[in-house]
Design a protein around this motif. Structure first.
Motif, PDB file in Angstrom:
ATOM      1  N   ALA A 216      57.886  26.303 -31.571  1.00  0.00           N
ATOM      2  CA  ALA A 216      58.867  27.363 -31.769  1.00  0.00           C
ATOM      3  C   ALA A 216      58.220  28.725 -31.955  1.00  0.00           C
ATOM      4  CB  ALA A 216      59.744  27.045 -32.981  1.00  0.00           C
ATOM      5  N   ASN A 217      56.937  28.768 -32.344  1.00  0.00           N
ATOM      6  CA  ASN A 217      56.304  30.056 -32.614  1.00  0.00           C
ATOM      7  C   ASN A 217      55.866  30.777 -31.348  1.00  0.00           C
ATOM      8  OD1 ASN A 217      54.278  28.326 -31.901  1.00  0.00           O
ATOM      9  ND2 ASN A 217      52.974  28.736 -33.687  1.00  0.00           N
ATOM     10  N   ARG A 218      56.075  30.158 -30.187  1.00  0.00           N
ATOM     11  CA  ARG A 218      55.686  30.803 -28.945  1.00  0.00           C
ATOM     12  C   ARG A 218      56.675  31.888 -28.527  1.00  0.00           C
ATOM     13  NH1 ARG A 218      52.362  27.837 -25.568  1.00  0.00           N
ATOM     14  NH2 ARG A 218      52.360  29.750 -24.299  1.00  0.00           N
ATOM     15  N   VAL A 219      57.924  31.779 -28.968  1.00  0.00           N
ATOM     16  CA  VAL A 219      58.959  32.748 -28.593  1.00  0.00           C
ATOM     17  C   VAL A 219      59.598  33.292 -29.871  1.00  0.00           C
ATOM     18  CG1 VAL A 219      59.444  31.656 -26.365  1.00  0.00           C
ATOM     19  CG2 VAL A 219      60.729  30.957 -28.386  1.00  0.00           C
ATOM     20  N   TRP A 220      60.355  34.367 -29.721  1.00  0.00           N
ATOM     21  CA  TRP A 220      61.086  34.942 -30.861  1.00  0.00           C
ATOM     22  C   TRP A 220      62.186  33.980 -31.281  1.00  0.00           C
ATOM     23  CZ3 TRP A 220      66.239  36.152 -31.419  1.00  0.00           C
ATOM     24  CH2 TRP A 220      66.575  36.899 -32.573  1.00  0.00           C
ATOM     25  N   MET A 221      62.331  33.811 -32.610  1.00  0.00           N
ATOM     26  CA  MET A 221      63.350  32.909 -33.147  1.00  0.00           C
ATOM     27  C   MET A 221      64.229  33.656 -34.137  1.00  0.00           C
ATOM     28  SD  MET A 221      63.034  29.853 -31.880  1.00  0.00           S
ATOM     29  CE  MET A 221      63.982  28.969 -33.090  1.00  0.00           C
ATOM     30  N   PRO A 222      65.548  33.392 -34.166  1.00  0.00           N
ATOM     31  CA  PRO A 222      66.422  33.991 -35.189  1.00  0.00           C
ATOM     32  C   PRO A 222      66.045  33.468 -36.571  1.00  0.00           C
ATOM     33  CG  PRO A 222      67.691  33.074 -33.362  1.00  0.00           C
ATOM     34  CD  PRO A 222      66.298  32.584 -33.199  1.00  0.00           C
ATOM     35  N   ASP A 223      66.175  34.335 -37.566  1.00  0.00           N
ATOM     36  CA  ASP A 223      65.789  33.964 -38.939  1.00  0.00           C
ATOM     37  C   ASP A 223      66.983  33.380 -39.697  1.00  0.00           C
ATOM     38  OD1 ASP A 223      67.207  36.286 -39.036  1.00  0.00           O
ATOM     39  OD2 ASP A 223      66.025  37.185 -40.652  1.00  0.00           O
ATOM     40  N   LEU A 224      67.623  32.391 -39.122  1.00  0.00           N
ATOM     41  CA  LEU A 224      68.792  31.776 -39.747  1.00  0.00           C
ATOM     42  C   LEU A 224      68.356  30.848 -40.874  1.00  0.00           C
ATOM     43  CD1 LEU A 224      71.948  30.409 -38.094  1.00  0.00           C
ATOM     44  CD2 LEU A 224      70.616  28.825 -39.453  1.00  0.00           C
ATOM     45  N   PHE A 225      69.171  30.827 -41.949  1.00  0.00           N
ATOM     46  CA  PHE A 225      68.939  29.895 -43.048  1.00  0.00           C
ATOM     47  C   PHE A 225      70.296  29.400 -43.565  1.00  0.00           C
ATOM     48  CE2 PHE A 225      70.075  33.588 -45.373  1.00  0.00           C
ATOM     49  CZ  PHE A 225      70.444  33.205 -46.646  1.00  0.00           C
ATOM     50  N   PHE A 226      70.273  28.262 -44.248  1.00  0.00           N
ATOM     51  CA  PHE A 226      71.490  27.667 -44.802  1.00  0.00           C
ATOM     52  C   PHE A 226      71.621  28.140 -46.244  1.00  0.00           C
ATOM     53  CE2 PHE A 226      70.053  24.907 -41.424  1.00  0.00           C
ATOM     54  CZ  PHE A 226      71.222  24.700 -40.707  1.00  0.00           C
ATOM     55  N   SER A 227      72.635  28.979 -46.498  1.00  0.00           N
ATOM     56  CA  SER A 227      72.724  29.667 -47.777  1.00  0.00           C
ATOM     57  C   SER A 227      73.104  28.751 -48.938  1.00  0.00           C
ATOM     58  CB  SER A 227      73.731  30.818 -47.683  1.00  0.00           C
ATOM     59  OG  SER A 227      74.998  30.339 -47.258  1.00  0.00           O
ATOM     60  N   ASN A 228      73.793  27.638 -48.694  1.00  0.00           N
ATOM     61  CA  ASN A 228      74.156  26.723 -49.784  1.00  0.00           C
ATOM     62  C   ASN A 228      73.329  25.443 -49.760  1.00  0.00           C
ATOM     63  OD1 ASN A 228      75.441  25.929 -47.405  1.00  0.00           O
ATOM     64  ND2 ASN A 228      77.082  24.892 -48.494  1.00  0.00           N
ATOM     65  N   GLU A 229      72.122  25.544 -49.207  1.00  0.00           N
ATOM     66  CA  GLU A 229      71.238  24.380 -49.122  1.00  0.00           C
ATOM     67  C   GLU A 229      70.516  24.161 -50.442  1.00  0.00           C
ATOM     68  OE1 GLU A 229      66.822  23.357 -47.512  1.00  0.00           O
ATOM     69  OE2 GLU A 229      67.824  25.185 -46.857  1.00  0.00           O
ATOM     70  N   LYS A 230      70.432  22.896 -50.871  1.00  0.00           N
ATOM     71  CA  LYS A 230      69.623  22.503 -52.027  1.00  0.00           C
ATOM     72  C   LYS A 230      68.294  21.899 -51.596  1.00  0.00           C
ATOM     73  CE  LYS A 230      73.165  21.670 -55.554  1.00  0.00           C
ATOM     74  NZ  LYS A 230      73.699  20.663 -56.502  1.00  0.00           N
ATOM     75  N   GLU A 231      68.357  21.014 -50.622  1.00  0.00           N
ATOM     76  CA  GLU A 231      67.155  20.383 -50.076  1.00  0.00           C
ATOM     77  C   GLU A 231      67.357  20.205 -48.581  1.00  0.00           C
ATOM     78  OE1 GLU A 231      66.404  16.709 -52.017  1.00  0.00           O
ATOM     79  OE2 GLU A 231      65.982  17.606 -53.973  1.00  0.00           O
ATOM     80  N   GLY A 232      66.243  20.096 -47.872  1.00  0.00           N
ATOM     81  CA  GLY A 232      66.321  19.880 -46.433  1.00  0.00           C
ATOM     82  C   GLY A 232      64.970  19.499 -45.874  1.00  0.00           C
ATOM     83  N   HIS A 233      64.974  18.790 -44.741  1.00  0.00           N
ATOM     84  CA  HIS A 233      63.718  18.433 -44.093  1.00  0.00           C
ATOM     85  C   HIS A 233      63.956  18.194 -42.611  1.00  0.00           C
ATOM     86  CE1 HIS A 233      65.407  14.419 -45.009  1.00  0.00           C
ATOM     87  NE2 HIS A 233      64.805  14.049 -43.895  1.00  0.00           N
ATOM     88  N   PHE A 234      62.872  18.379 -41.836  1.00  0.00           N
ATOM     89  CA  PHE A 234      62.892  18.081 -40.409  1.00  0.00           C
ATOM     90  C   PHE A 234      62.579  16.605 -40.198  1.00  0.00           C
ATOM     91  CE2 PHE A 234      61.366  22.557 -40.682  1.00  0.00           C
ATOM     92  CZ  PHE A 234      62.500  23.155 -40.158  1.00  0.00           C
ATOM     93  N   HIS A 235      62.778  16.153 -38.976  1.00  0.00           N
ATOM     94  CA  HIS A 235      62.470  14.771 -38.605  1.00  0.00           C
ATOM     95  C   HIS A 235      61.286  14.784 -37.643  1.00  0.00           C
ATOM     96  CE1 HIS A 235      66.097  12.845 -40.393  1.00  0.00           C
ATOM     97  NE2 HIS A 235      66.599  14.058 -40.208  1.00  0.00           N
TER      98      HIS A 235
END
Length: 453
Positions: free
Chosen positions: A115-134
């Protein structure tokens, strides 16, 4: 060698040459894909730190369209007021710097995994407590670059999100849990999030929750203004309805049974003190344990819930049955005391009558004074007879049905038991009528989840 053998030899040689050319074409095609990537993402040609231009190459904000696919909702926790969801998250935007030649339609898109090869939107989940990728077996993420410069970013993630709940109608309630997505650093002058047209949110068909049902979901916008500017925000409101059958079987029916069992005490004999006390205390302790177990699975909120009203009234009925026995026991001892007093009075009257008869026998030879034939108006005997005549002249009062029925039970303790046999079930039935009509047919209050900025 015949002509036929020459023909088949030429055909076989031609097939081998065609296959070799096709493989070379594929190899060349993959080589061209690599050249295209190097051409558009090579050193000094693309800077991922610079955001794309606006629509049609203008200097306006970059537009990012979002859609999500809800794969599963694992739990909705009432105590911590949160829920866990697994989803496929997709973003799509246009970057004019990434346009390339599609080689006459043969190169449909380019695929990246970094993902770091191109520009990415800086979106985040505002009511997130925990999260992880797979990341099993490989990271579940890809980026597709299309010939017109359109970029598609897709990733599979698991999130634990806050879900403020109003439990006043628990367990007959509905809850709204939100999924909020916002830009962290880019204001609306530089970046705008929009829902994808058509079907921005999809939900897996066989979604199953143990104690809830997903009734519907709504998409909306939730732009927020702070001291540093206005930020674009998207939200999804998931409306969950609590499954009542579980609570009916586990809470409501057992509580009803405990209340009814406590009424058995009214049908036991007044002298069965151990049986009635043990029955009352056992049902009271069981009801208290049931109430404690229910409260342990819920957060300590400051308001009264529907389940609190139910358990509180049931506990009151069980406690009332125990107090009723205490009243019956007191009335029974009072009845016994009155019976003993009456017996003593009868014994004294009998003794006085026996003494008077003995006195008459000893004075049988005494001379008696002549009684007057006409009594004076102030004579006590004359007044007594006058009162008796007045009583006989008055019309007899008609006894009421309740008094007639209660007169069949001579003692007060028995009357209390009989009245309780009727009063307790009637009052409990009236409570059920009011309770279910209030909470089942009550319109749900508009509950707006808290905003997370």
């Amino acid at each position: 060698m015949g002509t036929g053998h020459y023909f088949w030899a030429i055909f076989y040689f031609t097939s081998l040459c065609s296959a070799s050319l096709a493989n070379n074409a594929k190899i060349n095609f993959r080589e061209k894909e690599k050249k295209v990537l190097d051409q558009i993402l090579g050193a000094g040609k693309y800077d991922a730190r610079i955001r794309p231009s606006g629509i049609n190459g203008t200097d306006g904000p970059a537009v990012v369209r979002v859609n999500i696919f809800v794969r599963s909702i694992s739990k909705i926790d009432d105590v911590t007021m949160e829920y866990s969801v697994q989803l496929t998250f997709r973003e799509q935007w246009t970057d004019e710097r990434l346009k390339f030649d599609d080689i006459q339609g043969r190169l449909k898109y380019l695929t990246l995994t970094e993902a770091n090869r191109v520009w990415m939107p800086d979106l985040f989940f505002s009511n997130e407590k925990e999260g992880h990728f797979h990341n099993i077996i490989m990271p579940n993420v890809y980026i597709r670059i299309f010939p017109n410069g359109s970029v598609l970013y897709s990733i599979r993630i698991s999130l634990t999100l806050a879900c403020p709940m109003n439990l006043k109608l628990y367990p007959l309630d509905r809850q709204i849990c939100s999924l909020r997505m916002a830009s962290y650093g880019w204001t609306t002058n530089d970046l705008v999030f929009l829902w994808k047209e058509g079907d921005p949110v999809q939900v897996v068909k066989n979604l199953h929750l143990p104690r809830f049902t997903l009734e519907k979901f709504l998409t909306d916008y939730c732009n927020s203004k702070t001291n540093t500017g206005e930020y674009s925000c998207l939200k999804v409101d998931l409306l969950f309805k609590r499954e009542f059958s579980y609570y009916l079987i586990q809470i409501y029916i057992p509580c009803c049974m405990l209340v009814i069992v406590s009424w058995v005490s009214f049908w036991l004999d007044q002298g069965a003190v151990p049986a009635r006390v043990s029955l009352g205390v056992t049902t009271l302790l069981t009801m208290a344990t049931q109430t404690s177990g229910i409260n342990a699975s819920l957060p300590p909120v400051s308001y009264t819930k529907a389940i609190d009203v139910w358990t509180g009234v049931c506990l009151t009925f069980v406690f009332g049955a125990l107090l009723e026995f205490a009243l019956v026991n007191y009335a029974s001892r009072s009845d016994m005391h009155k019976e003993n007093m009456k017996k003593k009075r009868r014994d004294l009257e009998q003794a006085s009558l026996d003494a008077a008869s003995d006195l008459l026998d000893t004075d049988s030879n005494a001379t008696f004074a002549m009684k007057p034939l006409v009594r004076h108006p102030g004579d006590p005997l004359a007044l007594e007879k006058l009162r008796q005549c007045e009583v006989h002249m008055q019309p007899p009062k008609r006894p009421s049905c309740c008094k007639t029925w209660l007169s069949k039970f001579p003692t007060r303790s028995k009357r209390i038991d009989v009245i309780s046999r009727i009063t307790f079930p009637l009052v409990f039935a009236l409570f059920n009528l009011v309770y279910w009509s209030t909470y089942l047919f009550r319109e749900e209050e508009d509950e707006v989840p808290l905003a997370f900025v």
